[in-house]
Design a protein around this motif. Structure first.
Motif, PDB file in Angstrom:
ATOM      1  N   MET A 159       0.847  -1.199   0.000  1.00 26.26           N
ATOM      2  CA  MET A 159       0.000   0.000   0.000  1.00 26.26           C
ATOM      3  C   MET A 159       0.876   1.240   0.000  1.00 26.26           C
ATOM      4  O   MET A 159       2.034   1.195   0.408  1.00 26.26           O
ATOM      5  N   TYR A 160       0.258   2.338  -0.425  1.00 24.68           N
ATOM      6  CA  TYR A 160       0.957   3.619  -0.487  1.00 24.68           C
ATOM      7  C   TYR A 160       0.071   4.701   0.113  1.00 24.68           C
ATOM      8  O   TYR A 160      -1.146   4.600   0.109  1.00 24.68           O
ATOM      9  N   ARG A 161       0.725   5.734   0.631  1.00 21.96           N
ATOM     10  CA  ARG A 161      -0.010   6.888   1.123  1.00 21.96           C
ATOM     11  C   ARG A 161       0.553   8.126   0.448  1.00 21.96           C
ATOM     12  O   ARG A 161       1.701   8.144   0.027  1.00 21.96           O
ATOM     13  N   GLU A 162      -0.276   9.132   0.369  1.00 21.31           N
ATOM     14  CA  GLU A 162       0.144  10.387  -0.251  1.00 21.31           C
ATOM     15  C   GLU A 162       0.919  11.224   0.748  1.00 21.31           C
ATOM     16  O   GLU A 162       0.491  11.414   1.880  1.00 21.31           O
ATOM     17  N   VAL A 163       2.058  11.720   0.305  1.00 24.09           N
ATOM     18  CA  VAL A 163       2.833  12.682   1.076  1.00 24.09           C
ATOM     19  C   VAL A 163       3.136  13.811   0.101  1.00 24.09           C
ATOM     20  O   VAL A 163       4.057  13.721  -0.708  1.00 24.09           O
ATOM     21  N   GLY A 164       2.297  14.822   0.144  1.00 22.18           N
ATOM     22  CA  GLY A 164       2.432  15.905  -0.827  1.00 22.18           C
ATOM     23  C   GLY A 164       2.157  15.380  -2.227  1.00 22.18           C
ATOM     24  O   GLY A 164       1.101  14.827  -2.499  1.00 22.18           O
ATOM     25  N   GLU A 165       3.136  15.481  -3.085  1.00 21.56           N
ATOM     26  CA  GLU A 165       3.005  15.025  -4.469  1.00 21.56           C
ATOM     27  C   GLU A 165       3.480  13.586  -4.658  1.00 21.56           C
ATOM     28  O   GLU A 165       3.411  13.053  -5.753  1.00 21.56           O
ATOM     29  N   LEU A 166       3.966  12.968  -3.600  1.00 20.24           N
ATOM     30  CA  LEU A 166       4.549  11.631  -3.698  1.00 20.24           C
ATOM     31  C   LEU A 166       3.642  10.572  -3.105  1.00 20.24           C
ATOM     32  O   LEU A 166       2.834  10.844  -2.219  1.00 20.24           O
ATOM     33  N   LEU A 167       3.824   9.345  -3.576  1.00 20.56           N
ATOM     34  CA  LEU A 167       3.215   8.184  -2.952  1.00 20.56           C
ATOM     35  C   LEU A 167       4.334   7.427  -2.261  1.00 20.56           C
ATOM     36  O   LEU A 167       5.346   7.093  -2.871  1.00 20.56           O
ATOM     37  N   VAL A 168       4.155   7.165  -0.957  1.00 19.09           N
ATOM     38  CA  VAL A 168       5.168   6.504  -0.153  1.00 19.09           C
ATOM     39  C   VAL A 168       4.595   5.185   0.342  1.00 19.09           C
ATOM     40  O   VAL A 168       3.441   5.125   0.789  1.00 19.09           O
ATOM     41  N   GLU A 169       5.398   4.128   0.277  1.00 17.04           N
ATOM     42  CA  GLU A 169       4.933   2.823   0.719  1.00 17.04           C
ATOM     43  C   GLU A 169       4.627   2.855   2.218  1.00 17.04           C
ATOM     44  O   GLU A 169       5.316   3.505   3.003  1.00 17.04           O
ATOM     45  N   THR A 170       3.565   2.174   2.602  1.00 19.58           N
ATOM     46  CA  THR A 170       3.148   2.113   3.995  1.00 19.58           C
ATOM     47  C   THR A 170       2.671   0.704   4.307  1.00 19.58           C
ATOM     48  O   THR A 170       2.460  -0.101   3.393  1.00 19.58           O
ATOM     49  N   THR A 171       2.487   0.411   5.575  1.00 21.44           N
ATOM     50  CA  THR A 171       1.986  -0.905   5.967  1.00 21.44           C
ATOM     51  C   THR A 171       0.477  -0.823   6.180  1.00 21.44           C
ATOM     52  O   THR A 171      -0.094   0.265   6.338  1.00 21.44           O
ATOM     53  N   TYR A 172      -0.134  -1.976   6.227  1.00 15.33           N
ATOM     54  CA  TYR A 172      -1.564  -2.063   6.484  1.00 15.33           C
ATOM     55  C   TYR A 172      -1.898  -1.414   7.825  1.00 15.33           C
ATOM     56  O   TYR A 172      -2.835  -0.619   7.923  1.00 15.33           O
ATOM     57  N   ASP A 173      -1.113  -1.747   8.856  1.00 19.10           N
ATOM     58  CA  ASP A 173      -1.377  -1.216  10.196  1.00 19.10           C
ATOM     59  C   ASP A 173      -1.250   0.301  10.237  1.00 19.10           C
ATOM     60  O   ASP A 173      -2.062   0.986  10.868  1.00 19.10           O
ATOM     61  N   GLU A 174      -0.217   0.826   9.576  1.00 18.74           N
ATOM     62  CA  GLU A 174      -0.034   2.284   9.553  1.00 18.74           C
ATOM     63  C   GLU A 174      -1.195   2.961   8.829  1.00 18.74           C
ATOM     64  O   GLU A 174      -1.701   3.992   9.280  1.00 18.74           O
ATOM     65  N   ALA A 175      -1.615   2.375   7.708  1.00 21.26           N
ATOM     66  CA  ALA A 175      -2.725   2.954   6.945  1.00 21.26           C
ATOM     67  C   ALA A 175      -4.016   2.911   7.754  1.00 21.26           C
ATOM     68  O   ALA A 175      -4.766   3.896   7.813  1.00 21.26           O
ATOM     69  N   SER A 176      -4.258   1.789   8.399  1.00 16.12           N
ATOM     70  CA  SER A 176      -5.471   1.633   9.195  1.00 16.12           C
ATOM     71  C   SER A 176      -5.477   2.615  10.369  1.00 16.12           C
ATOM     72  O   SER A 176      -6.486   3.287  10.628  1.00 16.12           O
ATOM     73  N   GLU A 177      -4.363   2.701  11.064  1.00 13.36           N
ATOM     74  CA  GLU A 177      -4.274   3.601  12.220  1.00 13.36           C
ATOM     75  C   GLU A 177      -4.451   5.061  11.790  1.00 13.36           C
ATOM     76  O   GLU A 177      -5.171   5.826  12.440  1.00 13.36           O
ATOM     77  N   ALA A 178      -3.824   5.440  10.692  1.00  8.23           N
ATOM     78  CA  ALA A 178      -3.934   6.821  10.201  1.00  8.23           C
ATOM     79  C   ALA A 178      -5.374   7.158   9.826  1.00  8.23           C
ATOM     80  O   ALA A 178      -5.879   8.241  10.153  1.00  8.23           O
TER      81      ALA A 178
END
Length: 133
Positions: free
Chosen positions: A56-75
């Protein structure tokens, strides 16, 4: 028309205009927060259907940065919680502004000699008052 009004009435009219503008701003903020909340809840629901090992990836400004399931869920859960509080706060603010507006409107009507004297407020023509001949 306002030139014929007493200064106190002109001040109340200006206060009413300011409150109306505030109410519009609060309503716009609330609409935006509700939309974002709805989108965040939908994303959180979708996340439940995703395998935890999926990249999975999350948006950081103009970039997509890889993230984990747990980090995405918690966020997403934190975002939903924060937005729920924001919407509730805006609901309360909207109610307060509406109450202030109605109170000020009643005061202005009384000042100009045309307002109801009872707790009915400025709403409710024909609501139990005498006929006005």
């Amino acid at each position: 028309m306002q030139g014929n009004l007493p200064p106190e009435a002109q001040e109340k009219i200006e206060e009413l205009r300011n409150l109306q503008e505030t109410a519009q701003q609060v309503a716009a903020q609330k609409q935006q927060a509700e939309t974002t909340l709805s989108e965040s809840r939908a994303a959180l629901d979708q996340l439940e259907d995703v395998d935890e090992g999926t990249t999975m990836y999350r948006e950081v400004g103009e970039l997509l940065v890889e993230t984990t399931y747990d980090e995405a869920s918690e966020a997403l859960e934190e975002k939903v919680d924060s937005l729920e509080i924001r919407v509730e706060t805006l609901n309360k603010q909207e109610e307060r502004v509406q109450q202030q507006f109605e109170k000020l409107q009643g005061e202005l009507q009384q000042m100009l000699g045309g307002g109801p004297q009872g707790p009915q407020g400025p709403q409710g023509p024909g609501m139990g008052g005498p006929g006005g001949d």
